[in-house]
Write a protein that holds these residues in place. Structure first.
Motif, PDB file in Angstrom:
ATOM      1  N   GLU A  75      67.133 -94.407 -37.468  1.00 37.80           N
ATOM      2  CA  GLU A  75      68.186 -93.398 -37.499  1.00 37.80           C
ATOM      3  C   GLU A  75      69.408 -93.784 -36.668  1.00 37.80           C
ATOM      4  OE1 GLU A  75      67.254 -90.882 -39.433  1.00 37.80           O
ATOM      5  OE2 GLU A  75      69.232 -89.974 -39.304  1.00 37.80           O
ATOM      6  N   SER A  76      69.181 -94.454 -35.553  1.00 39.21           N
ATOM      7  CA  SER A  76      70.276 -94.622 -34.602  1.00 39.21           C
ATOM      8  C   SER A  76      71.259 -95.712 -35.015  1.00 39.21           C
ATOM      9  CB  SER A  76      69.724 -94.912 -33.202  1.00 39.21           C
ATOM     10  OG  SER A  76      68.862 -96.027 -33.223  1.00 39.21           O
ATOM     11  N   THR A  88      59.971 -92.136 -30.076  1.00 42.56           N
ATOM     12  CA  THR A  88      60.954 -91.419 -30.891  1.00 42.56           C
ATOM     13  C   THR A  88      61.649 -90.346 -30.058  1.00 42.56           C
ATOM     14  OG1 THR A  88      59.167 -89.965 -31.579  1.00 42.56           O
ATOM     15  CG2 THR A  88      59.723 -91.756 -33.078  1.00 42.56           C
ATOM     16  N   CYS A  89      62.653 -89.719 -30.628  1.00 45.16           N
ATOM     17  CA  CYS A  89      63.396 -88.666 -29.929  1.00 45.16           C
ATOM     18  C   CYS A  89      62.422 -87.612 -29.388  1.00 45.16           C
ATOM     19  CB  CYS A  89      64.393 -88.011 -30.879  1.00 45.16           C
ATOM     20  SG  CYS A  89      65.745 -89.115 -31.324  1.00 45.16           S
ATOM     21  N   CYS A 144      63.093 -96.813 -32.033  1.00 45.83           N
ATOM     22  CA  CYS A 144      62.017 -95.815 -31.927  1.00 45.83           C
ATOM     23  C   CYS A 144      60.676 -96.391 -32.381  1.00 45.83           C
ATOM     24  CB  CYS A 144      62.367 -94.592 -32.766  1.00 45.83           C
ATOM     25  SG  CYS A 144      64.051 -94.042 -32.538  1.00 45.83           S
ATOM     26  N   ALA A 201      62.268 -86.451 -36.154  1.00 44.71           N
ATOM     27  CA  ALA A 201      61.092 -87.312 -35.982  1.00 44.71           C
ATOM     28  C   ALA A 201      59.896 -86.490 -35.518  1.00 44.71           C
ATOM     29  CB  ALA A 201      61.405 -88.424 -34.988  1.00 44.71           C
ATOM     30  N   CYS A 214      60.376 -93.051 -36.428  1.00 42.12           N
ATOM     31  CA  CYS A 214      61.745 -92.594 -36.569  1.00 42.12           C
ATOM     32  C   CYS A 214      61.897 -91.769 -37.854  1.00 42.12           C
ATOM     33  CB  CYS A 214      62.691 -93.791 -36.559  1.00 42.12           C
ATOM     34  SG  CYS A 214      64.396 -93.328 -36.202  1.00 42.12           S
ATOM     35  N   ASP A 215      62.860 -90.852 -37.825  1.00 43.63           N
ATOM     36  CA  ASP A 215      62.955 -89.767 -38.811  1.00 43.63           C
ATOM     37  C   ASP A 215      62.536 -90.113 -40.240  1.00 43.63           C
ATOM     38  OD1 ASP A 215      64.371 -89.061 -36.525  1.00 43.63           O
ATOM     39  OD2 ASP A 215      65.935 -88.004 -37.611  1.00 43.63           O
TER      40      ASP A 215
END
Ligand code: FES
Length: 580
Positions: free
Chosen positions: A88-89, A196-197, A56, A203, A124-125
């Protein structure tokens, strides 16, 4: 802009005509930098969470180049430095395990180096709270620049959202509605650009929180990662941070109690992630602002969710930006007197209201009118009772409304491994009205408080058409997930909270309207079971050394923000000088 030239922090390194100044400057010059390029100018640190293991944030070196152009244009000198990037991933056991570690890296990198102000490149988060926490503990002028969300995912002619579609399709596979081949074919289409998501996951939520807190320029949260305007915003942020350094506009002037109240209200309006409750508490703790879990109910209650984004609603971040982004949401809130503190100061030197009062709203389906909301009351529901004496949270906008008041028998899993081993067992004694309870997934128990609270439903019930059940745990949940999921139970089971003693068949009572979460057993039985539980506890070998030892010994509970006890507070940017 204040034109009075303040004494720059970096002058303590580069501004002296002596042996020390010689050495500090000389080593900088090995990069081919002439004196006039950096001596006497605001030195702007660019705190970069770039990493190819944090997909991300993998475009952040380009983002940093645009920040640098802005810094140069405004007369500053940019210095880019890496910090721990917790994506996160990929990261195990969970990116949350290293949020505080990253914040320590950021804090000490800022304090120990000759920087007058910082640009925080976040995405990212966990990178957003980690960098804000670290910078807040130093209280230097800082501005955040988010990497921006991915473009909409595409699959079989439909838009699909990061994370959310994974939960949806995997449930359909388990229910026998689609094949594994169909499931796997969505993989490439979900993540098809940098960023990001693209759902209103953690995020995007934290990007909105940063904008509502006033530590970014307007529109920072929603501009897609690959939209040229993202790079213009990075450039403008680089220009602005030079002014902020000269104005001495520190984080403590932005991150006030008023700013956090604005953010809490905003979180309800956007249908934001439950993780925000943990991260905002941790950031507030670093700058000395009191914030309680009950503030989420007190301040958020009655605020409609007007942003129709997945996982609560239909659209994705791309549409959110084209519809007007966060400024449009804040304008809607402000016009209805729902912005608690419109006069809160923001990074560009204007108040929040000055920034948004004329914000255009281009699409009333994505950013809905207050009288036609997605959810009437989008406040996070804070729950208390004998099962969560220090609180738990539930996101009503992602839940099934009829389950918000529910009583059912517990089906208990001792930990996540136990859950994985038994959830698909056709003989599992579970019914649609059962309450799935999972223990030992909290800050100390997992450790790191993994995002496993949205336990997938038993396949045999999915096959019967059951789409939601009440779930209770001390875990967190991905902001991209949904369901009637009670999270962050505090104290957690591993810390001896009552969750530790729930047994199969105990009746669990959830009432979101009243804000209660109870197990229907007497106090005497709870105490007796807790004594029995305590007597059986054994030290865990993996907790005895390394970072995990530090983590388990010092992490605070969810209602306290999961920071380390010794990191709470603002320590300023003073650092002892050393003589070479
Ligand atoms: Fe990085 Fe979602 S996994 S933002």
């Amino acid at each position: 802009m204040n034109t009075r030239k303040p004494k720059l922090r970096s002058a303590a390194w580069f501004g002296t005509v002596d042996k020390n100044g010689f050495m500090y400057r000389s080593w900088m010059k090995n990069q081919g930098i002439p004196d006039h390029e950096f001596v006497g100018k605001p030195i702007i640190g660019i705190c970069n969470t770039w990493s190819e293991l944090t997909p991300c944030n993998a475009h952040f070196r380009k983002l940093a180049e645009h920040v640098k152009r802005g810094v140069f244009e405004a007369g500053g000198f940019p210095v880019e430095f890496p910090v721990f990037s917790n994506g996160e991933s990929n990261l195990r056991p969970t990116a949350m395990f290293t949020r505080n570690l990253a914040s320590m890296d950021v804090e000490e990198s800022i304090r120990g180096n000759p920087v007058d102000a910082v640009v925080l490149l976040v995405g990212c988060d966990k990178t957003t709270p980690a960098l804000l926490m670290g910078a807040a503990s130093c209280d230097v002028p800082a501005i955040a620049v988010t990497g921006g969300p991915m473009l909409n995912g595409k699959h079989e002619g439909h838009d699909i959202g990061s994370g959310t579609v994974v939960w949806q399709l995997s449930e359909q596979v388990k229910a026998g509605k689609i094949s594994m081949h169909e499931f796997m074919s969505a993989e490439s289409g979900m993540s098809r650009s940098a960023g990001t998501c693209n759902t209103m996951g953690t995020a995007s939520t934290m990007a909105c929180m940063a904008e509502a807190l006033g530590v970014t320029l307007p529109h920072n949260a929603a501009i897609p990662a690959v939209d040229a305007r993202r790079y213009v915003l990075a450039h403008m942020s680089g220009m602005r941070i030079v002014e902020m350094a000269l104005e001495d506009l520190r984080l403590s002037k932005l991150l006030t109690r008023a700013a956090f109240e604005n953010a809490i209200r905003t979180n309800a309006a956007i249908g934001g992630s439950t993780n925000a409750a943990i991260h905002l508490k941790a950031i507030a703790g670093r700058i000395g602002v009191p914030l309680e879990l009950d503030d989420w109910t007190r301040i958020g209650r009655g605020t409609p969710t007007i942003v129709d984004l997945q996982p609560s609603g239909r659209f994705l971040m791309e549409e959110f930006y084209y519809a007007g982004g966060l400024p449009a949401v804040l304008r809607r809130l402000g016009e209805a007197n729902l912005l608690p503190h419109p006069d809160a100061l923001t990074a560009n030197g204007k108040t929040l209201w000055e920034n948004v009062r004329e914000a255009p709203i281009h699409n009333a389906e994505v950013i809905r009118p207050l009288d036609n909301p997605l959810v009437k009351d989008g406040a996070l529901c804070v729950l208390r009772g004998n099962l969560a004496p220090n609180g738990a949270v539930l996101k009503p906008s992602a839940a099934t409304q009829k389950l918000l008041r529910h009583r059912g028998p517990a089906v208990v899993f001792e930990n996540f491994d136990d859950y994985k081993a038994r959830i698909a067992d056709p003989h599992l004694d579970v019914k649609p009205d059962s309450v799935l309870v999972m223990k030992n997934c909290g800050p100390k128990g997992y450790p790191g408080m993994a995002e496993v609270g949205n336990m997938g439903l038993p396949p045999k019930l999915l096959a019967q058409g059951v789409t939601d059940m009440v779930r209770v745990s001390d875990a967190r949940m991905s902001g991209t997930a949904y369901g009637t999921v009670v999270l962050h139970v505090a104290p957690e089971a591993r810390a001896g909270g009552p969750l530790a003693i729930v047994r199969d068949g105990d009746w669990i009572e959830l009432d979101c309207e009243k804000g209660t979460l109870r197990v229907d057993i007497s106090d005497e039985v709870i105490i007796a079971r807790l004594d029995e539980w305590a007597a059986k506890q054994q030290p865990i070998a993996a907790d005895r050394s390394g970072y995990r030892k530090l983590y388990v010994e010092h992490v605070l509970q969810a209602d306290e923000g999961c920071d380390f006890d010794f990191l709470v507070g603002c320590r300023g940017s003073d650092v002892p000088s050393h003589s070479h």
